[in-house]
Design a protein around this motif. Sequence first.
Motif, short mmCIF file in Angstrom:
data_model
loop_
_atom_site.label_atom_id
_atom_site.label_comp_id
_atom_site.label_asym_id
_atom_site.label_seq_id
_atom_site.Cartn_x
_atom_site.Cartn_y
_atom_site.Cartn_z
N GLY A 167 0.78 -1.23 0.00
CA GLY A 167 0.00 0.00 0.00
C GLY A 167 0.81 1.28 0.00
O GLY A 167 0.25 2.36 0.02
N ILE A 168 2.14 1.18 0.01
CA ILE A 168 2.97 2.39 0.02
C ILE A 168 3.05 2.98 -1.38
O ILE A 168 2.87 4.18 -1.59
CB ILE A 168 4.38 2.09 0.55
CG1 ILE A 168 4.31 1.66 2.01
CG2 ILE A 168 5.29 3.30 0.40
CD1 ILE A 168 5.63 1.18 2.57
N LEU A 169 3.32 2.14 -2.37
CA LEU A 169 3.45 2.57 -3.76
C LEU A 169 2.54 1.72 -4.64
O LEU A 169 2.29 0.56 -4.34
CB LEU A 169 4.89 2.42 -4.24
CG LEU A 169 5.96 3.20 -3.50
CD1 LEU A 169 7.34 2.79 -4.00
CD2 LEU A 169 5.75 4.69 -3.67
N ASP B 143 -3.35 9.16 -0.50
CA ASP B 143 -3.70 10.09 0.58
C ASP B 143 -2.63 11.16 0.65
O ASP B 143 -1.47 10.87 0.94
CB ASP B 143 -3.79 9.36 1.92
CG ASP B 143 -4.96 8.39 1.97
OD1 ASP B 143 -5.99 8.67 1.33
OD2 ASP B 143 -4.83 7.35 2.64
N GLY B 144 -2.98 12.40 0.38
CA GLY B 144 -2.01 13.49 0.41
C GLY B 144 -1.55 13.85 -0.99
O GLY B 144 -2.22 13.57 -1.99
N GLN B 145 -0.39 14.49 -1.07
CA GLN B 145 0.16 14.92 -2.35
C GLN B 145 0.74 13.73 -3.10
O GLN B 145 1.47 12.92 -2.54
CB GLN B 145 1.24 15.98 -2.14
CG GLN B 145 1.72 16.62 -3.42
CD GLN B 145 2.65 17.79 -3.14
OE1 GLN B 145 2.89 18.17 -2.00
NE2 GLN B 145 3.18 18.37 -4.20
N THR B 146 0.44 13.63 -4.41
CA THR B 146 0.85 12.49 -5.22
C THR B 146 2.25 12.65 -5.77
O THR B 146 2.59 13.71 -6.31
CB THR B 146 -0.13 12.30 -6.40
OG1 THR B 146 -1.46 12.20 -5.89
CG2 THR B 146 0.20 11.07 -7.20
N ASP C 90 -5.71 10.10 -7.93
CA ASP C 90 -5.98 8.76 -8.49
C ASP C 90 -5.86 8.69 -10.01
O ASP C 90 -6.23 7.69 -10.61
CB ASP C 90 -7.35 8.26 -8.05
CG ASP C 90 -8.50 9.11 -8.58
OD1 ASP C 90 -8.24 10.16 -9.21
OD2 ASP C 90 -9.65 8.72 -8.37
N SER C 91 -5.33 9.75 -10.64
CA SER C 91 -5.16 9.72 -12.10
C SER C 91 -4.17 10.79 -12.55
O SER C 91 -3.86 11.73 -11.82
CB SER C 91 -6.50 9.92 -12.81
OG SER C 91 -6.97 11.24 -12.58
N THR D 32 3.74 11.58 -1.44
CA THR D 32 5.08 12.11 -1.24
C THR D 32 5.41 12.06 0.26
O THR D 32 4.53 12.02 1.10
CB THR D 32 5.19 13.56 -1.74
OG1 THR D 32 4.26 14.37 -1.03
CG2 THR D 32 4.94 13.65 -3.22
N GLY D 33 6.69 12.01 0.59
CA GLY D 33 7.12 11.96 1.98
C GLY D 33 8.28 11.01 2.15
O GLY D 33 8.89 10.56 1.17
#
Length: 107
Positions: free
Chosen positions: A17-19, A41-44, A69-70, A99-100
């Motif tokens: 679920g991370i990437l 969840d958050g900035q992509t 999501d796209s 990101t993070g």
Amino acid sequence: RAVESVDWIALSDDIGGILDVSSVEGDLDHRFSSMSFDQVDGQTGLLAAMQTTHGPNTANLRYHDLGTDSVSLKIAEEQSLDPERFHLLEEVDLITGATGSFDLLLA
């Protein structure tokens, strides 16, 4: 030819679920197309690369409308070989995620 070094990273399409790892096989050309991926969840964050090289012209990827999501992607062909910028269908692989900073366990 000089000796060259090749570095690579292999990722499974299920990384806890991370990437999200996905592939667009033969559907991307010189026109923007929307591609979907797992919701972030958050900035992509996005990493995309062409996996094929169909045709003799140099090309790269362009994107816009990156959402949670796209994203819209296209193959952008440069014009040094000829004036047209139409491009054949290519396969593109995507890695997306929030990101993070993350600790990725190496197997």
